[in-house]
Motif scaffolding. Structure first.
Motif, PDB file in Angstrom:
ATOM      1  N   THR A 243       0.829  -1.198   0.000  1.00 46.67           N
ATOM      2  CA  THR A 243       0.000   0.000   0.000  1.00 46.67           C
ATOM      3  C   THR A 243       0.865   1.250   0.000  1.00 46.67           C
ATOM      4  O   THR A 243       1.991   1.251   0.519  1.00 46.67           O
ATOM      5  N   SER A 244       0.331   2.322  -0.576  1.00 45.37           N
ATOM      6  CA  SER A 244       0.965   3.634  -0.504  1.00 45.37           C
ATOM      7  C   SER A 244       0.369   4.479   0.610  1.00 45.37           C
ATOM      8  O   SER A 244       0.817   5.602   0.846  1.00 45.37           O
ATOM      9  N   GLN A 245      -0.647   3.972   1.282  1.00 44.17           N
ATOM     10  CA  GLN A 245      -1.283   4.724   2.354  1.00 44.17           C
ATOM     11  C   GLN A 245      -0.344   4.856   3.550  1.00 44.17           C
ATOM     12  O   GLN A 245       0.523   4.012   3.786  1.00 44.17           O
ATOM     13  N   THR A 246      -0.532   5.918   4.307  1.00 44.87           N
ATOM     14  CA  THR A 246       0.314   6.201   5.455  1.00 44.87           C
ATOM     15  C   THR A 246      -0.551   6.389   6.703  1.00 44.87           C
ATOM     16  O   THR A 246      -1.774   6.427   6.626  1.00 44.87           O
ATOM     17  N   GLY A 247       0.117   6.508   7.832  1.00 46.24           N
ATOM     18  CA  GLY A 247      -0.576   6.762   9.080  1.00 46.24           C
ATOM     19  C   GLY A 247      -1.120   5.525   9.755  1.00 46.24           C
ATOM     20  O   GLY A 247      -1.934   5.630  10.673  1.00 46.24           O
ATOM     21  N   LEU A 248      -0.688   4.339   9.326  1.00 45.04           N
ATOM     22  CA  LEU A 248      -1.182   3.102   9.926  1.00 45.04           C
ATOM     23  C   LEU A 248      -0.615   2.926  11.338  1.00 45.04           C
ATOM     24  O   LEU A 248       0.514   3.335  11.617  1.00 45.04           O
ATOM     25  N   PRO A 249      -1.372   2.322  12.219  1.00 44.39           N
ATOM     26  CA  PRO A 249      -0.842   2.072  13.556  1.00 44.39           C
ATOM     27  C   PRO A 249       0.294   1.062  13.506  1.00 44.39           C
ATOM     28  O   PRO A 249       0.291   0.134  12.704  1.00 44.39           O
ATOM     29  N   LEU A 250       1.252   1.257  14.386  1.00 43.56           N
ATOM     30  CA  LEU A 250       2.381   0.343  14.507  1.00 43.56           C
ATOM     31  C   LEU A 250       2.131  -0.710  15.576  1.00 43.56           C
ATOM     32  O   LEU A 250       2.573  -1.852  15.458  1.00 43.56           O
ATOM     33  N   GLN A 251       1.401  -0.332  16.629  1.00 38.00           N
ATOM     34  CA  GLN A 251       1.089  -1.244  17.721  1.00 38.00           C
ATOM     35  C   GLN A 251      -0.360  -1.087  18.149  1.00 38.00           C
ATOM     36  O   GLN A 251      -0.978  -0.047  17.914  1.00 38.00           O
ATOM     37  N   TRP A 252      -0.884  -2.099  18.820  1.00 34.66           N
ATOM     38  CA  TRP A 252      -2.247  -2.063  19.338  1.00 34.66           C
ATOM     39  C   TRP A 252      -2.396  -3.148  20.389  1.00 34.66           C
ATOM     40  O   TRP A 252      -1.548  -4.025  20.556  1.00 34.66           O
ATOM     41  N   SER A 253      -3.508  -3.088  21.082  1.00 32.94           N
ATOM     42  CA  SER A 253      -3.894  -4.129  22.027  1.00 32.94           C
ATOM     43  C   SER A 253      -5.415  -4.131  22.067  1.00 32.94           C
ATOM     44  O   SER A 253      -6.069  -3.385  21.329  1.00 32.94           O
ATOM     45  N   ALA A 254      -5.998  -4.936  22.946  1.00 30.84           N
ATOM     46  CA  ALA A 254      -7.453  -5.019  23.016  1.00 30.84           C
ATOM     47  C   ALA A 254      -8.088  -3.681  23.351  1.00 30.84           C
ATOM     48  O   ALA A 254      -9.242  -3.418  22.972  1.00 30.84           O
ATOM     49  N   ASP A 255      -7.367  -2.807  24.063  1.00 33.58           N
ATOM     50  CA  ASP A 255      -7.932  -1.512  24.455  1.00 33.58           C
ATOM     51  C   ASP A 255      -7.097  -0.326  23.979  1.00 33.58           C
ATOM     52  O   ASP A 255      -7.247   0.787  24.482  1.00 33.58           O
TER      53      ASP A 255
ATOM     54  N   LEU B  62      -3.945  -9.496  19.388  1.00 32.77           N
ATOM     55  CA  LEU B  62      -5.400  -9.492  19.528  1.00 32.77           C
ATOM     56  C   LEU B  62      -5.822 -10.941  19.680  1.00 32.77           C
ATOM     57  O   LEU B  62      -5.664 -11.739  18.762  1.00 32.77           O
ATOM     58  N   ARG B  63      -6.392 -11.281  20.807  1.00 35.54           N
ATOM     59  CA  ARG B  63      -6.816 -12.663  21.038  1.00 35.54           C
ATOM     60  C   ARG B  63      -8.285 -12.657  21.408  1.00 35.54           C
ATOM     61  O   ARG B  63      -8.687 -11.959  22.345  1.00 35.54           O
ATOM     62  N   ASP B  64      -9.084 -13.412  20.665  1.00 39.11           N
ATOM     63  CA  ASP B  64     -10.517 -13.447  20.971  1.00 39.11           C
ATOM     64  C   ASP B  64     -11.083 -14.858  20.978  1.00 39.11           C
ATOM     65  O   ASP B  64     -12.291 -15.055  20.891  1.00 39.11           O
ATOM     66  N   GLY B  65     -10.194 -15.843  21.065  1.00 39.01           N
ATOM     67  CA  GLY B  65     -10.648 -17.217  21.128  1.00 39.01           C
ATOM     68  C   GLY B  65     -10.845 -17.880  19.787  1.00 39.01           C
ATOM     69  O   GLY B  65     -11.200 -19.059  19.735  1.00 39.01           O
ATOM     70  N   SER B  66     -10.634 -17.149  18.698  1.00 39.54           N
ATOM     71  CA  SER B  66     -10.721 -17.741  17.366  1.00 39.54           C
ATOM     72  C   SER B  66      -9.412 -17.497  16.633  1.00 39.54           C
ATOM     73  O   SER B  66      -8.535 -16.785  17.114  1.00 39.54           O
ATOM     74  N   ARG B  67      -9.285 -18.073  15.451  1.00 39.62           N
ATOM     75  CA  ARG B  67      -8.033 -17.986  14.711  1.00 39.62           C
ATOM     76  C   ARG B  67      -8.015 -16.772  13.780  1.00 39.62           C
ATOM     77  O   ARG B  67      -9.036 -16.379  13.233  1.00 39.62           O
ATOM     78  N   PHE B  68      -6.816 -16.260  13.583  1.00 47.16           N
ATOM     79  CA  PHE B  68      -6.591 -15.136  12.689  1.00 47.16           C
ATOM     80  C   PHE B  68      -5.890 -15.662  11.440  1.00 47.16           C
ATOM     81  O   PHE B  68      -4.670 -15.658  11.336  1.00 47.16           O
ATOM     82  N   ASP B  69      -6.681 -16.149  10.484  1.00 43.97           N
ATOM     83  CA  ASP B  69      -6.133 -16.716   9.254  1.00 43.97           C
ATOM     84  C   ASP B  69      -6.253 -15.770   8.066  1.00 43.97           C
ATOM     85  O   ASP B  69      -5.579 -15.960   7.048  1.00 43.97           O
ATOM     86  N   ALA B  70      -7.111 -14.773   8.155  1.00 40.69           N
ATOM     87  CA  ALA B  70      -7.309 -13.826   7.063  1.00 40.69           C
ATOM     88  C   ALA B  70      -6.126 -12.864   6.970  1.00 40.69           C
ATOM     89  O   ALA B  70      -5.422 -12.619   7.951  1.00 40.69           O
ATOM     90  N   SER B  71      -5.935 -12.301   5.788  1.00 42.06           N
ATOM     91  CA  SER B  71      -4.870 -11.319   5.590  1.00 42.06           C
ATOM     92  C   SER B  71      -5.372  -9.925   5.947  1.00 42.06           C
ATOM     93  O   SER B  71      -6.510  -9.574   5.628  1.00 42.06           O
ATOM     94  N   PRO B  72      -4.533  -9.100   6.592  1.00 43.74           N
ATOM     95  CA  PRO B  72      -4.943  -7.738   6.925  1.00 43.74           C
ATOM     96  C   PRO B  72      -5.059  -6.888   5.673  1.00 43.74           C
ATOM     97  O   PRO B  72      -4.372  -7.123   4.675  1.00 43.74           O
ATOM     98  N   ILE B  73      -5.934  -5.881   5.715  1.00 46.89           N
ATOM     99  CA  ILE B  73      -6.044  -4.960   4.592  1.00 46.89           C
ATOM    100  C   ILE B  73      -5.975  -3.526   5.108  1.00 46.89           C
ATOM    101  O   ILE B  73      -6.080  -3.268   6.314  1.00 46.89           O
ATOM    102  N   VAL B  74      -5.809  -2.608   4.173  1.00 42.58           N
ATOM    103  CA  VAL B  74      -5.637  -1.191   4.499  1.00 42.58           C
ATOM    104  C   VAL B  74      -6.830  -0.407   3.988  1.00 42.58           C
ATOM    105  O   VAL B  74      -7.307  -0.632   2.870  1.00 42.58           O
ATOM    106  N   ASP B  75      -7.315   0.526   4.814  1.00 46.17           N
ATOM    107  CA  ASP B  75      -8.465   1.337   4.423  1.00 46.17           C
ATOM    108  C   ASP B  75      -8.348   2.723   5.042  1.00 46.17           C
ATOM    109  O   ASP B  75      -8.575   2.899   6.235  1.00 46.17           O
ATOM    110  N   GLN B  76      -7.968   3.709   4.220  1.00 47.04           N
ATOM    111  CA  GLN B  76      -7.905   5.098   4.652  1.00 47.04           C
ATOM    112  C   GLN B  76      -7.059   5.282   5.915  1.00 47.04           C
ATOM    113  O   GLN B  76      -7.472   5.923   6.881  1.00 47.04           O
TER     114      GLN B  76
END
Length: 427
Positions: free
Chosen positions: A41-53, A393-407
């Protein structure tokens, strides 16, 4: 690439992005791996880190499970899910109750706008392993959104959720399910129906009629991509067990084939740069190769540039500034290779990083890798290994999908939920 007129209003206090139809949007992730199909992506401003809150703008629980990636178009996010049978965390259920769902969510808030369940065409696979019945990412254009539901078929809906047509692409099933995503190119809808009919099929997106078909597409779970050779010729690339194959996108005519020497089925989607195609796959032995596009017939001797015993069995790689980057499907190893020779530049273990199915994402000079538990490792997109951040990010299910970028936001899908990640300071 379709351009959608949008106006972006940012509420800094809540970091809420509101979308309407007044200003041009430069990049729309309306297909698997984004506008270029290369995961960049050429988009900018994406978060580098995160958690549940932290840096979670919103989270939407989905009315079903799935491993397909989300896409965006207009003011809606589309994703698929399934219910009724072999849903993780639920009773086994019954095949008669199996439904696949196309879901439309509000792009700004994540609120579910509509849900279109589709009954499975029976008999279906009774003991599908691991990936479920909703693994293929949709694709969208101005006319609507298109989904691939295995032997139930390819279906087209308008943006209000009305079904326009459905097309049968074969009756085969497989214990691993169907995982290839759809591709729209120059008025054709390309379907890798390797599981359903060992075919590569081009449909007319206006009515679902068949435009061309190629057979003998065996053990191929990767998504077709269109690349350009040095001459500017467009080539439709797909990998099957034993070969990389190139076809003329508009006619299906064979252009070239190249032996891979990979002895396994092919899952990662190819990437390309400067007229060279890079393919990974397999669990042992040869697991990667480079082949120059633009050839004719069997080009194994003339155009195959190198092979490598380093690769990955599931996640698709990134090609950037003369280097190929990827993460192992099992074991949490990040790799960087020189695209000229295939030689490894680094091979580094990502701590506490597990099995990975999601394809990697390149943004702002960094690469995002996700494992199946929801852990993300962000590394610098350079030939010296540098771990920039880790998040979970853990919610009891699997994270198999690929991340995408949106604005300037990340959309991350787990089996049961869709997350919108954004910087909390509004920048």
């Amino acid at each position: 690439m379709n351009r959608i007129a949008l106006k972006r209003v940012i509420c800094l206090s809540a970091t809420l992005v509101v979308l309407s139809a007044d200003a041009a949007e430069p990049e729309v992730w309306s297909q698997f791996r984004g506008p270029t199909a290369m995961g960049a992506t050429s988009q900018t401003g994406l978060p580098l880190q995160w958690s549940a809150d932290e840096n979670v703008l919103w989270k939407t629980d989905l009315p079903g499970n799935g491993t397909s990636s989300p896409i965006v178009f207009g003011d809606q996010i589309y994703v698929t899910a399934y219910t009724g049978y072999l849903v993780p965390g639920q009773d086994r259920g019954s095949l008669e109750d199996l439904r696949r769902h196309l879901l439309a969510l509000d792009r700004a808030t994540g609120k579910l706008k509509w849900d279109r369940p589709v009954a499975a065409k029976l008999p279906e696979e009774e003991n599908i392993r691991d990936h479920g019945f909703a693994a293929s990412t949709p694709v969208a254009d101005a006319s609507g959104v298109y989904v691939f539901f295995g032997k139930t078929g390819v279906l087209a809906f308008d943006h209000d959720g009305n079904e326009r047509w459905r097309a049968d692409v074969g009756a085969g099933t497989h214990g691993w399910g169907s995982g290839s995503s759809l591709l729209l190119h120059n008025g054709l809808l390309i379907v890798n129906a390797s599981v359903e009919s060992e075919s590569l099929i081009a449909l007319d997106p206006r009515d679902g009629s068949r435009r061309w078909e190629v057979d003998h597409i065996r053990e191929a779970w990767n998504t077709p991509v269109v690349i350009q050779s040095d001459s500017g010729r467009e080539e439709l690339i797909i990998s099957r067990h034993g070969d990389v194959m190139a076809f003329a996108p508009m006619t299906g005519d064979s252009l070239w084939t190249c032996k891979t020497d990979i002895t396994w089925y092919m899952v990662p989607t190819a990437v390309a740069a400067d007229g060279v195609v890079y393919v990974l796959g397999g669990r042992s032995g040869v697991a990667g190769l480079a082949v120059r596009a633009g050839g004719s017939g069997d080009v194994t001797d003339s155009h195959r540039l190198w092979t490598s015993t380093s690769g990955t069995n599931v996640p698709s790689p990134i090609v950037h500034d003369g280097h190929l980057y990827w993460v192992s499907h099992d074991g949490g190893i990040a790799y960087c290779a020189d695209v000229q020779t295939g030689e490894l530049v680094y091979e580094e273990r990502l701590e506490r990083f597990g099995q990975s199915y999601a394809s990697s994402l390149l943004a702002e000079g960094r690469i995002y890798y996700f494992d199946r538990s929801g852990r993300c490792a962000v590394v610098a997109a350079k030939p010296e290994f540098e771990l920039l951040a880790t998040s979970s990010l853990r919610d009891g299910s699997r994270f198999d999908a690929s991340p995408i970028v949106d604005q300037g936001r990340l959309l991350v899908r787990s089996g049961n939920a869709l997350y919108c990640l954004a910087k909390s300071d509004g920048s």
